[in-house]
Structures are given as C-alpha cells and as structure tokens.
Design a protein around this motif. Sequence first.
Motif, PDB file in Angstrom:
ATOM      1  N   LEU C  87      37.806  51.331  18.086  1.00  0.00           N
ATOM      2  CA  LEU C  87      38.231  50.556  16.467  1.00  0.00           C
ATOM      3  C   LEU C  87      37.287  49.886  16.244  1.00  0.00           C
ATOM      4  O   LEU C  87      35.955  49.460  16.338  1.00  0.00           O
ATOM      5  CB  LEU C  87      39.161  49.812  16.958  1.00  0.00           C
ATOM      6  CG  LEU C  87      40.725  50.355  18.019  1.00  0.00           C
ATOM      7  CD1 LEU C  87      41.328  49.162  18.124  1.00  0.00           C
ATOM      8  CD2 LEU C  87      41.005  51.463  17.021  1.00  0.00           C
ATOM      9  N   ALA C  90      37.507  46.502  10.812  1.00  0.00           N
ATOM     10  CA  ALA C  90      38.904  46.435  10.072  1.00  0.00           C
ATOM     11  C   ALA C  90      40.034  46.365  11.332  1.00  0.00           C
ATOM     12  O   ALA C  90      41.152  45.819  10.584  1.00  0.00           O
ATOM     13  CB  ALA C  90      38.776  47.440   9.203  1.00  0.00           C
ATOM     14  N   GLN C  91      40.360  47.667  12.403  1.00  0.00           N
ATOM     15  CA  GLN C  91      41.303  47.224  13.018  1.00  0.00           C
ATOM     16  C   GLN C  91      41.065  46.530  13.837  1.00  0.00           C
ATOM     17  O   GLN C  91      42.929  46.415  14.704  1.00  0.00           O
ATOM     18  CB  GLN C  91      41.599  49.090  13.671  1.00  0.00           C
ATOM     19  CG  GLN C  91      41.482  50.347  12.012  1.00  0.00           C
ATOM     20  CD  GLN C  91      41.251  51.488  13.022  1.00  0.00           C
ATOM     21  OE1 GLN C  91      39.992  51.750  14.168  1.00  0.00           O
ATOM     22  NE2 GLN C  91      41.754  52.509  12.353  1.00  0.00           N
ATOM     23  N   SER C  94      43.710  42.888  14.650  1.00  0.00           N
ATOM     24  CA  SER C  94      45.043  43.442  14.921  1.00  0.00           C
ATOM     25  C   SER C  94      45.528  43.170  16.109  1.00  0.00           C
ATOM     26  O   SER C  94      46.686  42.322  16.944  1.00  0.00           O
ATOM     27  CB  SER C  94      45.732  43.701  13.961  1.00  0.00           C
ATOM     28  OG  SER C  94      45.604  44.404  13.388  1.00  0.00           O
ATOM     29  N   ILE C  95      44.652  44.086  16.867  1.00  0.00           N
ATOM     30  CA  ILE C  95      44.751  44.087  18.385  1.00  0.00           C
ATOM     31  C   ILE C  95      44.228  42.708  19.104  1.00  0.00           C
ATOM     32  O   ILE C  95      44.512  42.927  20.410  1.00  0.00           O
ATOM     33  CB  ILE C  95      43.731  45.381  18.789  1.00  0.00           C
ATOM     34  CG1 ILE C  95      44.409  46.601  17.669  1.00  0.00           C
ATOM     35  CG2 ILE C  95      44.174  45.501  20.441  1.00  0.00           C
ATOM     36  CD1 ILE C  95      45.619  47.765  18.397  1.00  0.00           C
ATOM     37  N   LYS C  98      46.515  39.722  20.908  1.00  0.00           N
ATOM     38  CA  LYS C  98      47.197  40.496  22.110  1.00  0.00           C
ATOM     39  C   LYS C  98      46.394  39.970  23.679  1.00  0.00           C
ATOM     40  O   LYS C  98      47.196  40.064  24.524  1.00  0.00           O
ATOM     41  CB  LYS C  98      47.457  42.057  22.205  1.00  0.00           C
ATOM     42  CG  LYS C  98      48.770  43.024  20.954  1.00  0.00           C
ATOM     43  CD  LYS C  98      48.611  43.963  21.042  1.00  0.00           C
ATOM     44  CE  LYS C  98      49.016  44.398  19.891  1.00  0.00           C
ATOM     45  NZ  LYS C  98      49.645  45.462  19.721  1.00  0.00           N
ATOM     46  N   GLY C 190      47.967  39.301  12.132  1.00  0.00           N
ATOM     47  CA  GLY C 190      46.688  40.821  11.898  1.00  0.00           C
ATOM     48  C   GLY C 190      46.021  39.825  10.159  1.00  0.00           C
ATOM     49  O   GLY C 190      46.148  40.251   9.840  1.00  0.00           O
ATOM     50  N   GLN C 193      40.543  38.822   8.571  1.00  0.00           N
ATOM     51  CA  GLN C 193      39.778  39.991   8.410  1.00  0.00           C
ATOM     52  C   GLN C 193      38.192  39.864   8.438  1.00  0.00           C
ATOM     53  O   GLN C 193      37.812  38.510   7.600  1.00  0.00           O
ATOM     54  CB  GLN C 193      39.994  40.987   7.529  1.00  0.00           C
ATOM     55  CG  GLN C 193      40.098  40.344   6.369  1.00  0.00           C
ATOM     56  CD  GLN C 193      40.687  41.427   4.851  1.00  0.00           C
ATOM     57  OE1 GLN C 193      41.078  42.151   5.383  1.00  0.00           O
ATOM     58  NE2 GLN C 193      39.639  40.994   3.550  1.00  0.00           N
ATOM     59  N   SER C 329      37.034  46.803   2.862  1.00  0.00           N
ATOM     60  CA  SER C 329      37.091  45.821   3.554  1.00  0.00           C
ATOM     61  C   SER C 329      38.202  46.278   4.659  1.00  0.00           C
ATOM     62  O   SER C 329      37.932  45.728   6.173  1.00  0.00           O
ATOM     63  CB  SER C 329      37.162  44.308   3.218  1.00  0.00           C
ATOM     64  OG  SER C 329      38.670  44.299   3.455  1.00  0.00           O
ATOM     65  N   VAL C 330      39.321  47.229   4.286  1.00  0.00           N
ATOM     66  CA  VAL C 330      39.555  47.149   5.372  1.00  0.00           C
ATOM     67  C   VAL C 330      39.662  48.733   6.239  1.00  0.00           C
ATOM     68  O   VAL C 330      39.309  49.085   7.197  1.00  0.00           O
ATOM     69  CB  VAL C 330      41.550  48.208   5.022  1.00  0.00           C
ATOM     70  CG1 VAL C 330      41.794  48.600   6.242  1.00  0.00           C
ATOM     71  CG2 VAL C 330      42.140  47.053   4.419  1.00  0.00           C
ATOM     72  N   ALA C 331      39.182  49.428   5.261  1.00  0.00           N
ATOM     73  CA  ALA C 331      38.615  51.149   5.998  1.00  0.00           C
ATOM     74  C   ALA C 331      36.676  51.288   6.887  1.00  0.00           C
ATOM     75  O   ALA C 331      36.507  51.820   7.858  1.00  0.00           O
ATOM     76  CB  ALA C 331      38.957  51.998   4.774  1.00  0.00           C
TER      77      ALA C 331
END
Lengths: 323, 182, 407
Positions: C87, C90-91, C94-95, C98, C190, C193, C329-331
């Motif tokens: 991942l 940026a992704q 949020s993981i 956990k 999330g 970032q 920033s996200v992608a």
Amino acid sequence: MTLTMLIAPFVVLNVVIGMVTYVTLLERKFAARMQSRIGPYRVGPHGLLQPIADALKLMMKEDIVPTAADRSIYNLAPIVFLLPCMLIFATIPFAPGLGVADLNIGILFFLAVSAMEIVGLFMAGWGSNNKYALLSAMRAVNQIISYDLPFIFSALVPVLLAGSLRLSDIAAAQGGGYWFIFYPVIGQLAFLFFIISTLAAENRVPFDILEAESELVAGFRVEYSGMKFALIQLGEYAHVIGSSYLGALLFLGAWGGPGPEWLGPIWFTLKAVVLFLLVTWVRWSFVRIRVDQILALSWKVLMPATLLLLVATGMVVVWRIAP
Amino acid sequence: MKGTEPTVIVRAVLKAMGMTLRNLFRKPVTVHYPTTERKYPERYRGLLALVYEPDTGDEACIGCRLCEFVCPPAVIKVEMLKTPERNYAKSFTLELYACEFCELCVQVCPTDAIVMMKSFDMPTADRREMLLDKDRLHTIGLQHERTWATGNKLRDMQAPPKGAPRPGHAAPAAPKPTEAKA
Amino acid sequence: MSGNIPIADREGPRRIEQELTEADRSRRKIEFDYSGGERLSMNMGPQHPSAHGVFRAILELEGEEVVGVDAVIGYLHRCHEKLAETLTYAQYPSIASKTDYVAAMTSEFAYVMAAEQIGKIEVPKRAQYLRVICAELQRIASHLLWLGTWCMDMGGALGGGATIFLYTIRERETILDLFEELVGARLLYGFFQVGGVRYDAPANWIEHCRTTLDAIDGRVVEYEQMLEGNPFFLARAKGVGFISRELAEDVGIAGPLLRGSGVNFDIRKAAPYSSYEDFQFTIPVETVGDCFARYRVRMAEFRQASSIARQALDKLPEGPISSMPGLKSVAQVRIPKGEAYTRVEGPRGEVGCYLIADGTAKPYRMKWRGASFSNLAVLPYIVPGVKVADVPAIMGSVDPVFGEVDR
C-alpha cells in the motif's frame, strides 16, 4: 397430616421461587441504575417480563453433559445444591403463627442446612471434570467453611439477647420497636459481621472468587447449561433471599412496623428486600479479593471478633446491663 | 489488609459505596436506539453513495477510477464509458462489507461524485446485499442525508484556494488563560 | 526474579517406584508424591474474558500458585508489515490504526513521522499542534479503557469491576464524540497523512474539547475516590507484580511499566517530536514497581495529558494543516530512498516504526515495534510466584493490546 401442613410448604415454595426470579430483575435494574444505564427494558413494560423470558429460555436450552463428566454426580449436584437453599425457608415465620414449621431450634436448623450446600457445590465442581470447576470448588469449600463460623457466631448474638433458638421468639423479643440492631454497640457490630459473613457464605462480591469470571469463567457452574444452570442460579438467589429474611428477622425486627397486624409479612418482605439491596449495592461497588486474603480475613479478623462479641453479649445478658 | 486501621477502611468503603449511590441518582446515559435517533455530527462517515450533479441532474461520476486507485482494501471497481460530451461510469461496484470507511475515495474524487452519508443503517442478513452496484449507490444517495465532506471541500480544507476562506475551519478563538494543572 | 524455564526441563510430579519382590513384579506400582510436587497445567486460553484480546497463557500451577508461564501469541496476526509493502504512503495510515486499535492514532503517528523523516517533509505548526492534541486525547481515552478493563479483570463482569468499567466507558464515549466531530469516525481514524493531517478543527470543536476535558478531570477524581483507599482494591493491587528497576531497564519494556519502576524515561521529553518541547508537563514516576505504582502513574498521566491538550488548544496557531495537500498527497506521495526509525510515546509504551523507502510510492519494508509486544516480555519474570487470581491483575496492569502484539 393436616391440610395446612400440606398447603403451607407448597405456597411458601411457590412464593419463594416467584420472588427469586423477580429479585434477579430487581438486582439487574438496581445495578444498571448505579452504572448509568437502564437494565432490562424491552421485554414487557420496563423489563417486567424479563425473568419469565429468562426462565423460558433456560428451559428450552439444550442440556449438554461433558463426555468425561461423572454422570451421576454431575446430574445430582444442582439438586443437592438447591435443596438446602429451599429448605431454609421452612423455619422462617412470615408472621406470628404463619410459617411452615416453627421449630424450637429454628435458627440452628437454618444454619446447619444452609451449610449443606457446600456438598452440592463440590459435587458440581468435581463432576464437571474441568480444571476450572475443580479449582473453584476447592476454593468454595475453603471459603464457605471458614465463613460459616463467624456467620453462626454473629447470628448467635440475637439468640443470646432473646434467650431462645426459636425464630418466632427472637422476632417477638424485638416487638415494641426496639430492634436488635439498635442495641448500643453489640447490635450494630453483630449486624456488620452478619452482613460480611453472609456475603462470603453466598459467594457474593467482594468474596466471589469462586465464580470469578475473569479467571475461572463461572467457576463450578461452568459446565452447566439449561435447566440445571437454572436450578443452580435459583439456589444461589434463594440462599441470598433466605439470608436476607434471616437478617431482617434477627436484627431488623421481622414483622414489626407501623400499621395493622396483617401488614406484618409485607414489612418483613420489605426489610428483606432492603437487606438484599444492601448486599447488591456492596456487590456492584467493589472488586473481589483473592482467596488467601478472604481466608485471612475470616480466620484472623472475623473469628476472634465474633467470638469476643459473643462473650460480650453473654456478659451483657447475664448482668442485665443493656435495657 | 494489614496496616490499615478499621476507621480508615470503613471510611474508604463508605466512600466507594457513596460514589455508586451517587451514580444511582444520575440520569442514565443510554440512548434508546432505534426509537431515538442519535444526532450525528457533520462529518460522520457513514454509508457511501453516488450523487447527481445539482444543476444538470446528470450523474456526477465521470468514471476516472481515481477512487479505485486509492482505496486501501480495493473494494471499488469502475469501468469507464466514453461518450463524445463527457465520460460516465459504465459500472461501479463497491463492496460495502469490506469497506473501511476511511473516506479516501471521497477525498480524491474530482467531481464530488462519491460521498458519504450521515447514516450507517443497512441491516442485512445476507452479505451479498452489501455488494452495491451503481443503482443502489444512487438510491442510497437519495435516501439519506449527506455529510459535510465532499472531495473538493476536503481538498480545499488542506489547501485553500487563493483568497477564499478555508472550509471546515474554525475561526480562531481568543485563547483562554489556563492555570497549569499539576 | 526467576527466569523462564522451558516446559520440557521443568520438574513434573515425582514418581516413587517401590522395590518390588519377585512375586508382584507383574504389577509395577507407581505412586505419585502428593507432598506439593504435583503440578496442574492450566490454559488461560485464547477465549477468556480477561485475556485482553486473543492471548494464550499456559500456566503451571502448584495448588494456587503459578510456577511457570508460557505465553502463546499470534492469534491476531494480520500481516501488517507485508501489507505496508503493498500500500502506498497515502493508503496505509488508515490501516495503521488497526494495530493498536484502542489508541489508534499512535500507530498512524509513528508511520507518518517515519515517512516525513525520510522525505525531509516539513509539517506545518498547526498540523503539529493538532497531532499533539489528538495524541493526548487518545492517551486519555486509552487510559480510560485500561482502567475499566483492569478493574473488570479484578472485580468480575458481574460486580464492582463492571461498575468502574461502565463509568470509564461513559467518559471515553465523550472523547470519541470529539473525534467524531473532527474526523467522522470513532475508533479507527485516518486522521494523519504524510505532510500533516487530513482534517481541520470545525466550528466549536475547541470549546467542546475544553468542556470535555473539564468533565473528564472531574470524573477522574471520582474514580480515585472509588479506588484509592478501597481496601479490596489495595489488597489486589499492592504488592503484586513487582518489576524491579534493573529488570525494567534490562528487559526492554517501555511506557507506564517503566515509569512505575522508577525509570524516568518518556520519549516526549527525551527525544521530543512534533512540538512537544513547546509544552510544559511533568513525567509521573513511581518507584515501587507493583501494580499499584503503575496505576498511580497512569492516573497521573490523565492529568498531564489533559494539561498538554489544554495548552495546545490555547496556543493553536493558524496555518495550513498539511504541506502536501491536494490530489497529490492522497494518490502519489513519493518518498526518496532512505530509512528511518521513529518512536512515539503511546499510552502503552514506545511505538516505533522502521521504514525503508526506495523512491517509489510504496515503502520497501516497514517494521513495527509494538509497545505491547515488548512489554509482554516481562511476563515470565513477574508471573511465576503469584497466585492464579493475580494473573489477570498483572495482565491488566501490563495493559496489552493484541493488535500491537501480533500485528
């Protein structure tokens, strides 16, 4: 065998079982309110049908017996546990003359029979063939035996003050409003020790190490399901209610109270419920303590204290110091 | 239990029981869901939905597949349909049972097509009902109330366009004098 | 403190074999010596009301005393470290929530700081302050849950422990309401970032924070009232689970476990990150090293966290909330080649993230240092010698979260 001798036990038993189921609801709602939540709410108006729903559910549940369990002991244990808890109601007079059997050794019978549930407890723990259950049963035998002695001694204080073992005599001796709990020092101390001992003898928090969910996951009843579990629950709550009735009789003046005579049993039940709520209040306020600490409390603190209290009560009675 | 006098023990015990008694008389904090609706905050991340453009009533999604690219558990699958005027999404599936509700897809969407709702009410007995296709996503978008967050608003919150106020940003409040709490 | 003896080398029950005569050699008689040598091997298994997650402890009991413990973990392994390789930067935040799902922002913080450290990305001041506010609120929320579950372990789900549990959960819900207003989610956010944070404080959030902190400070006083002099609680918590100072320094634990044993070490003071040097706070340290000392440390941390959050709320500067905003920033966040290890003082200890970046949008390797994983290493030293009933109390005061342990 007269008709009353046949009907009275039947009536008392039914009333007691009905009371026990609804007392579970009372405890749940009371505990919930102390925890900022509402107890059972949806089943029936404000949860009033919850005990019936629970009873139906337990009756319909599958009866699972572990393969390696000792069958006869496993199956008999709930009954052996329940019988003494029901028998204690035989000696309690709910009003002058209104009782199943007003023995002249009433309180001795009560204490002796209530100590017999240890046998049922240990049978449950042993017959389940489960390490958790066995550990809990061993702790239970230790604990209940240790606490029966202070229980007896603190219950003997009203006996000495009233001068008779018969329960209706003890209740009558408190007529006129001067209950044994009002006696200057010995009354309150005896009541305090009585409460602590009943908490421990009934496996209530803070002394419920033997059903400690966090370590032993329901202790001796871990392998029971369905109706057998219901019998064990019934026995436990019946014992609590019985001890509350006994406490109300010994210390709070049984059926004494303002108003006409026929209100007597209602006052009695009210006082027993108040004691039950006190026990519940203690239950939901404290964490439990370890079994060696429980035994230390019993043998090092309660036993000498109750013995001294008994001696002091004896001196008070003989020399007629108190009014 | 050694070393503490009886009076200290009794007082501590009574204090603890008094605290429980005090809570007996406080109002319970239970919310009677589902008869009472809880008021969800503005940015609540609920169900996902596709929306239509407010002025033309046309589908807002142009099938650019940015959301598919950014989704961490890869639950979105899009196929693009090219027409002379603009692109559409030929098919758009979102596996809601695997969705993390992280709002990354909302953040990247250039046309604010995918948004989240202020409700998570989708009780179902079969997980296959939570595999949402484009029609169901549009239906959800019409059924519930939207949250505040759309793609442009989230991006503008991080990088406001020149001269424009930043969305989702609280006006600076006068700092209160605080005492240092030891 | 005795070390951990492998199960194979431990003494079993002693067998006494009698000298048999020729006549009854056909029946060999083996007796067990019951004079205290028989051990019961009991499983505090993965499904257990007090295991704080999925954790299996094989206890060797002699009567009521535990003589050996074998900890089996791995029931919650979800391949986070491999996931991080698949991942993008940026992704993954949020993981990352956990791993430590009780204090989710801590893990995100460590990961995002590692990426920023390699890429030498400057984080704007407002974002740093927002991070601090959220980290301290998260600490308060996590400690509330710790107090509730610890008391429940000691007191039972039907008993006084549950009462304290429900009170602390009631307070924790108010903090989660704060997060819900800021982020939209209650448990797994999330929020972070690379380059800053994703959300900005909405209207009235700062005021709402202050009133919530005031309410929680009042309630913490109530909990102390319920527990502090309580003889039952003291009997369970005092004198149990001693971690000596040398053991604490040797075995590699961190967080309140370390500070409860007299070691004055907190990453927020020793190696400040994200503007922690701007705030004034003290580090609570207790020297006794038993469960009660760790309890006092965490209760003091409530107040310190509240004070830091209040200071940050007062001094919250204006400015952007991310230095890599917008679609980019996200992608597509590309971190140049490099490696970094960042540490964050989480509620349970040091959460560390070791990141190797190779210039693409995905890291080459990411390793978590789980705070609870390292803290569990102290169990074989402190559990043998206590009674069975103390094991949940010790586990509760170690406060593991198995998402962090197994990752």
